[in-house]
Design a protein around this motif. Sequence first.
Motif, PDB file in Angstrom:
ATOM      1  N   GLU A 175       7.790  19.403  52.264  1.00 59.42           N
ATOM      2  CA  GLU A 175       7.772  18.905  50.706  1.00 59.42           C
ATOM      3  C   GLU A 175       7.635  20.025  49.945  1.00 59.42           C
ATOM      4  O   GLU A 175       8.310  19.945  48.866  1.00 59.42           O
ATOM      5  N   GLN A 176       6.744  21.061  50.179  1.00 58.03           N
ATOM      6  CA  GLN A 176       6.452  22.151  49.380  1.00 58.03           C
ATOM      7  C   GLN A 176       5.770  23.174  49.935  1.00 58.03           C
ATOM      8  O   GLN A 176       4.969  22.782  51.118  1.00 58.03           O
ATOM      9  N   GLN A 230      -1.073  27.101  43.721  1.00 60.04           N
ATOM     10  CA  GLN A 230       0.097  26.852  43.443  1.00 60.04           C
ATOM     11  C   GLN A 230       0.390  25.393  43.703  1.00 60.04           C
ATOM     12  O   GLN A 230       0.910  24.612  42.799  1.00 60.04           O
ATOM     13  N   LEU A 231       0.307  24.770  44.869  1.00 58.86           N
ATOM     14  CA  LEU A 231       0.674  23.484  45.224  1.00 58.86           C
ATOM     15  C   LEU A 231      -0.359  22.670  44.386  1.00 58.86           C
ATOM     16  O   LEU A 231       0.049  21.502  44.032  1.00 58.86           O
ATOM     17  N   PRO A 262       2.638  20.972  41.400  1.00 66.73           N
ATOM     18  CA  PRO A 262       3.377  20.291  42.570  1.00 66.73           C
ATOM     19  C   PRO A 262       4.898  20.014  42.019  1.00 66.73           C
ATOM     20  O   PRO A 262       5.101  19.810  40.969  1.00 66.73           O
ATOM     21  N   VAL A 263       5.566  19.939  42.985  1.00 67.11           N
ATOM     22  CA  VAL A 263       7.093  19.797  42.598  1.00 67.11           C
ATOM     23  C   VAL A 263       7.597  18.342  42.907  1.00 67.11           C
ATOM     24  O   VAL A 263       8.515  17.881  42.564  1.00 67.11           O
ATOM     25  N   THR A 264       6.647  17.412  43.584  1.00 70.93           N
ATOM     26  CA  THR A 264       7.095  16.314  43.773  1.00 70.93           C
ATOM     27  C   THR A 264       5.769  15.253  43.485  1.00 70.93           C
ATOM     28  O   THR A 264       4.850  15.899  43.833  1.00 70.93           O
ATOM     29  N   ALA A 319       3.454  15.410  46.540  1.00 70.98           N
ATOM     30  CA  ALA A 319       2.585  16.683  46.592  1.00 70.98           C
ATOM     31  C   ALA A 319       1.359  16.391  45.663  1.00 70.98           C
ATOM     32  O   ALA A 319       0.404  16.806  45.846  1.00 70.98           O
TER      33      ALA A 319
END
Length: 363
Positions: A217-218, A224-225, A229-231, A234
Amino acid sequence: MSAIRINGLVKRHGGVAAVQGLDLEVEPGELVVLLGPSGCGKTTTLRCLAGLEDATEGEIHIGGALVSRPGYKTPPEKRSIGMVFQSYALWPHMTVAENLAFGLRLRRLPAAEVSERVETALRLVGLSALATRNAGELSGGQQQRVALARAIVLEPEILLFDEPLSNLDAKMRERMRLEIRELQKRLGITTVYVTHDQQEAMVIADRIVLMNAGRVEQMGAPRQLYERPVTQFAADFIGVANALGGVVHSIDGARTTVAVGNAMLECTTQNDCRQGDAVDVIIRPEHVSVIPEHEGTANCLRGQVTDVIFLGSSTDIGIASGIGSLRAQVSPPGVEVPGQEVRLKVNPAAIVLLRREPAVNKA
C-alpha cells in the motif's frame, strides 16, 4: 548491493493470491517491518523469504545470490537466515544453553567454538545467569530472549521475526521492542520483521512496508507514513485519523482551500489536487486544538464536546462540528466535559488531501 531483493513475488494458495507482485529491496543493516492486518500477505512473504514456502512467481535474492524462483529453491538451512517465531519454538526439556547449542552442533562445529558462541549470544541478550535453567521454566519474556539468542548464535546474514511479541503482556512488549531495536543496531544484522501492531512498527523500523490484500500500500520511514499517507487505508491503519469528505474550492500557490461540510479549510501541504476535485481530508487528532474564544481566524471552527477519554498524558475528545465528527488530542489534559461548546483550530500545515478516483461505470 542490496542484502535482500524481491522481484515480482506472487504466492497463490489454490485460486487465492496471498501475495500479488511484491517488489522489495532491503539494504545491508536495515530493519524493515512488514506491517498490515491479518491476511494481508506479510507472513507469507516472510516465509517465502525464509524458504519455508515456495513462491508461485518471482525471484528472491539474498546477498546477491538467487535463492528462489519457480522451479528452483535454495533450502532454508542454506540461506544464512536466523528466524524468531511467535511461538518461541524452544525445546522445553533442554537448558537455555543446550537450546542455543543445538543448531551449532548440527553443523559439527568444535565444542570450544560452540561454547564460546553460546556464551556470547547469552551475554548479548542478558541471560548468562540462566544458561543452565530449563527453557520451560522461564517467563515469556525470557523465552523470547532465548529464541532471539538462538537465532543470532548462528551468525546469520539475515534475521527474520514473525510477530515475536504477540504472546507478551503490554509492558513486556514495550521493553522487548526497544531491546530488539538496540541489539539489531549493535550487531548490524539486516532484519525483516512482521507485525500487525502499528505502534510496534513505528518504534523499531527504519522503514515500514504497509501491506493490504497481498500488495504494498505504501512504504517509507515511519514518520513519512504517519504524516503523509497516500491512501485512506494507510491513514486509518497507522495511528488515528479524522477522515472527512471535501471538494477543492481553490488553489493559490501553496495554499489550497477545501470545502468541508459548512466550512472552508485552508491546507498548505503539497498535493496533486486540482480545483473541483473530490478529496478525503485527513486530519490527525493532535492537529485539532481547543483554543480560547476569539483567538485565531483561519481554520477555526465551533463545536460541541460529545465524549472525553482521559489518557494520562493527554485527553482524547470527541467533537461534533460543522465539518463533521472530529477527534482531538489535547496535551496536557484539558478540563472539557460532554456538552461543552468549544472553539477549535485545525493546523493547515498538517492536513493531508487524498484525491478520490472517479467511480468506474460498469454498465
